[in-house]
Design a protein around this motif. Sequence first.
Motif, PDB file in Angstrom:
ATOM      1  N   ALA A  90       3.062 -44.504 -14.716  1.00 58.70           N
ATOM      2  CA  ALA A  90       3.287 -43.829 -13.433  1.00 58.70           C
ATOM      3  C   ALA A  90       3.552 -42.341 -13.628  1.00 58.70           C
ATOM      4  O   ALA A  90       3.095 -41.508 -12.833  1.00 58.70           O
ATOM      5  CB  ALA A  90       4.450 -44.489 -12.697  1.00 58.70           C
ATOM      6  N   LEU A  91       4.299 -41.989 -14.674  1.00 56.50           N
ATOM      7  CA  LEU A  91       4.506 -40.575 -14.987  1.00 56.50           C
ATOM      8  C   LEU A  91       3.178 -39.882 -15.269  1.00 56.50           C
ATOM      9  O   LEU A  91       2.911 -38.782 -14.783  1.00 56.50           O
ATOM     10  CB  LEU A  91       5.420 -40.433 -16.212  1.00 56.50           C
ATOM     11  N   ARG A  92       2.347 -40.515 -16.067  1.00 55.94           N
ATOM     12  CA  ARG A  92       1.066 -39.919 -16.448  1.00 55.94           C
ATOM     13  C   ARG A  92       0.188 -39.649 -15.228  1.00 55.94           C
ATOM     14  O   ARG A  92      -0.515 -38.628 -15.165  1.00 55.94           O
ATOM     15  CB  ARG A  92       0.326 -40.848 -17.406  1.00 55.94           C
ATOM     16  N   LYS A  93       0.251 -40.565 -14.257  1.00 58.57           N
ATOM     17  CA  LYS A  93      -0.610 -40.460 -13.082  1.00 58.57           C
ATOM     18  C   LYS A  93      -0.012 -39.582 -11.991  1.00 58.57           C
ATOM     19  O   LYS A  93      -0.664 -39.336 -10.978  1.00 58.57           O
ATOM     20  CB  LYS A  93      -0.882 -41.859 -12.523  1.00 58.57           C
ATOM     21  N   GLY A  94       1.243 -39.136 -12.178  1.00 60.98           N
ATOM     22  CA  GLY A  94       1.892 -38.361 -11.132  1.00 60.98           C
ATOM     23  C   GLY A  94       2.432 -39.221 -10.011  1.00 60.98           C
ATOM     24  O   GLY A  94       2.764 -38.711  -8.936  1.00 60.98           O
ATOM     25  N   ALA A  95       2.561 -40.544 -10.239  1.00 67.36           N
ATOM     26  CA  ALA A  95       3.116 -41.447  -9.232  1.00 67.36           C
ATOM     27  C   ALA A  95       4.619 -41.624  -9.390  1.00 67.36           C
ATOM     28  O   ALA A  95       5.243 -42.325  -8.607  1.00 67.36           O
ATOM     29  CB  ALA A  95       2.427 -42.810  -9.323  1.00 67.36           C
ATOM     30  N   LEU A  96       5.207 -41.017 -10.416  1.00 69.01           N
ATOM     31  CA  LEU A  96       6.647 -40.991 -10.639  1.00 69.01           C
ATOM     32  C   LEU A  96       6.988 -39.626 -11.201  1.00 69.01           C
ATOM     33  O   LEU A  96       6.236 -39.073 -12.011  1.00 69.01           O
ATOM     34  CB  LEU A  96       7.056 -42.099 -11.619  1.00 69.01           C
ATOM     35  N   ASP A  97       8.132 -39.078 -10.794  1.00 64.61           N
ATOM     36  CA  ASP A  97       8.491 -37.729 -11.205  1.00 64.61           C
ATOM     37  C   ASP A  97       9.202 -37.700 -12.560  1.00 64.61           C
ATOM     38  O   ASP A  97       8.836 -36.918 -13.437  1.00 64.61           O
ATOM     39  CB  ASP A  97       9.384 -37.088 -10.138  1.00 64.61           C
ATOM     40  N   PHE A  98      10.250 -38.524 -12.712  1.00 62.28           N
ATOM     41  CA  PHE A  98      11.061 -38.534 -13.935  1.00 62.28           C
ATOM     42  C   PHE A  98      11.368 -39.965 -14.358  1.00 62.28           C
ATOM     43  O   PHE A  98      11.485 -40.865 -13.516  1.00 62.28           O
ATOM     44  CB  PHE A  98      12.423 -37.852 -13.704  1.00 62.28           C
ATOM     45  N   SER A  99      11.573 -40.144 -15.657  1.00 65.41           N
ATOM     46  CA  SER A  99      12.145 -41.393 -16.165  1.00 65.41           C
ATOM     47  C   SER A  99      12.876 -41.112 -17.469  1.00 65.41           C
ATOM     48  O   SER A  99      12.391 -40.349 -18.305  1.00 65.41           O
ATOM     49  CB  SER A  99      11.050 -42.439 -16.418  1.00 65.41           C
ATOM     50  N   LEU A 100      14.061 -41.698 -17.627  1.00 66.87           N
ATOM     51  CA  LEU A 100      14.695 -41.729 -18.937  1.00 66.87           C
ATOM     52  C   LEU A 100      14.181 -42.999 -19.597  1.00 66.87           C
ATOM     53  O   LEU A 100      14.519 -44.107 -19.180  1.00 66.87           O
ATOM     54  CB  LEU A 100      16.223 -41.735 -18.832  1.00 66.87           C
ATOM     55  N   TYR A 101      13.359 -42.831 -20.635  1.00 63.67           N
ATOM     56  CA  TYR A 101      12.461 -43.911 -21.062  1.00 63.67           C
ATOM     57  C   TYR A 101      12.456 -44.096 -22.571  1.00 63.67           C
ATOM     58  O   TYR A 101      12.273 -43.128 -23.326  1.00 63.67           O
ATOM     59  CB  TYR A 101      11.045 -43.560 -20.593  1.00 63.67           C
ATOM     60  N   PRO A 102      12.668 -45.338 -23.036  1.00 65.52           N
ATOM     61  CA  PRO A 102      12.506 -45.610 -24.473  1.00 65.52           C
ATOM     62  C   PRO A 102      11.048 -45.372 -24.869  1.00 65.52           C
ATOM     63  O   PRO A 102      10.158 -46.109 -24.442  1.00 65.52           O
ATOM     64  CB  PRO A 102      12.888 -47.087 -24.593  1.00 65.52           C
ATOM     65  N   ILE A 103      10.800 -44.353 -25.663  1.00 66.85           N
ATOM     66  CA  ILE A 103       9.439 -43.860 -25.842  1.00 66.85           C
ATOM     67  C   ILE A 103       8.523 -44.886 -26.499  1.00 66.85           C
ATOM     68  O   ILE A 103       7.318 -44.901 -26.253  1.00 66.85           O
ATOM     69  CB  ILE A 103       9.436 -42.526 -26.636  1.00 66.85           C
ATOM     70  N   SER A 104       9.081 -45.783 -27.301  1.00 68.20           N
ATOM     71  CA  SER A 104       8.218 -46.768 -27.957  1.00 68.20           C
ATOM     72  C   SER A 104       7.644 -47.771 -26.969  1.00 68.20           C
ATOM     73  O   SER A 104       6.642 -48.431 -27.266  1.00 68.20           O
ATOM     74  CB  SER A 104       8.990 -47.508 -29.053  1.00 68.20           C
ATOM     75  N   TYR A 105       8.237 -47.894 -25.773  1.00 72.25           N
ATOM     76  CA  TYR A 105       7.674 -48.790 -24.765  1.00 72.25           C
ATOM     77  C   TYR A 105       6.271 -48.336 -24.342  1.00 72.25           C
ATOM     78  O   TYR A 105       5.510 -49.115 -23.788  1.00 72.25           O
ATOM     79  CB  TYR A 105       8.559 -48.836 -23.512  1.00 72.25           C
ATOM     80  N   ALA A 106       5.961 -47.074 -24.589  1.00 71.85           N
ATOM     81  CA  ALA A 106       4.655 -46.534 -24.214  1.00 71.85           C
ATOM     82  C   ALA A 106       3.587 -46.805 -25.265  1.00 71.85           C
ATOM     83  O   ALA A 106       2.434 -46.419 -25.087  1.00 71.85           O
ATOM     84  CB  ALA A 106       4.763 -45.026 -23.979  1.00 71.85           C
ATOM     85  N   GLY A 107       3.967 -47.473 -26.356  1.00 69.33           N
ATOM     86  CA  GLY A 107       3.047 -47.652 -27.478  1.00 69.33           C
ATOM     87  C   GLY A 107       1.774 -48.392 -27.152  1.00 69.33           C
ATOM     88  O   GLY A 107       0.753 -48.197 -27.815  1.00 69.33           O
ATOM     89  N   GLY A 108       1.798 -49.237 -26.121  1.00 69.87           N
ATOM     90  CA  GLY A 108       0.598 -49.975 -25.774  1.00 69.87           C
ATOM     91  C   GLY A 108      -0.530 -49.079 -25.299  1.00 69.87           C
ATOM     92  O   GLY A 108      -1.698 -49.310 -25.631  1.00 69.87           O
ATOM     93  N   GLU A 109      -0.207 -48.046 -24.516  1.00 69.04           N
ATOM     94  CA  GLU A 109      -1.238 -47.139 -24.012  1.00 69.04           C
ATOM     95  C   GLU A 109      -1.272 -45.810 -24.747  1.00 69.04           C
ATOM     96  O   GLU A 109      -2.230 -45.048 -24.602  1.00 69.04           O
ATOM     97  CB  GLU A 109      -1.046 -46.893 -22.517  1.00 69.04           C
TER      98      GLU A 109
END
Length: 344
Positions: A90-109
């Motif tokens: 959602a961040l990448r697409k501009g559908a969400l503004d901010f997230s405090l996010y465990p970065i490894s959760y993004a490893g799939g994409e």
Amino acid sequence: MTFSRVISRRHVLAGALAAPAVLSFARLGHAATTLKISHQFPSSSGDEGDFRDRLVRRFAAEVEKRSNGELKFEIYPGSSLMKTNSQFSALRKGALDFSLYPISYAGGEAPECNIGLMPCLVSSYAQGLAWKTKPVGEEFNAYLEGKGVKIITWVWQAGGAASREKPLVSPEDAKGMKIRGGSREMDLMLQAAGAAVLNLPSNELYVAMQTGACDAGITSSTSLISFRLEELSKNLAAGKGKSYWFMLEPLLMSKAIFEKLPKEQQDLILKVGAEMEPFGLKGAQEDDHKVVEVFQKAGAKIHDLDDAVLEKWKVIARDTAWKDYAAKTPLSAKLLKLAEEVQA
């Protein structure tokens, strides 16, 4: 295309709840922009509760104050706006503004993101936070921005292993256990030690351990506390002294949304974001000690890791997780090499 037309289009696509960067009117009639912050962690109250929620609330309050209300925020803890694993996309697409996010959760994409939870690569907060100004941080920043995401606040957390029955301290302990590690790379190391692994976000750990689907969960000290895993655990391998588990868990912002803001608001967000880093460090370190108190009070046995145990894990990590990650892409290999150059 004007900013207002972009916002209108996203409202149509994403719906009113998830639509970011909503325009309203601030005091004195000035136009205001409302930005949404989503994360998976429990809500806090004042100076009590999960420091990650407190960090984003402090960030939001300070930015709103210094922007004279031209930037406002809505905060959605506990994945109440959208599911945990959907937030990076959602961040990448501009559908969400901010997230405090465990970065490894993004490893799939975004596979290179898994360097943010590479077992035995980071062994101290100072080492992890040093990435920001080192070549590894510059390369990683550039990679994320290419994916449409900006790091606003660098946050690192040490972690420990909470287990239902037998302790999880050394690699020998892992054999036959069902373990949640937190990233593909952690899973590779655990599997090589003889464990079965589960892939789920930390806010789903309680149910997994409660039902017996998971024997042990490895996650940050703060999450061990916030998700009440002491209620289900007889043992804790604490991360307060030494740990093979350090996760990059930054405050992220959509690059598309960031670039729509005026330069002075961009600068303000970056400035306040950097100012939050000492608060994040303090919160993480305090929870490394608090988690021991919480688990002891609940009757769990506490185990510390020593250099000999860490070296055993590191040997396995190098032969599995590090090797697998470096083989994925030329950038993965480069990031790993640059990270190794940052001394503990």
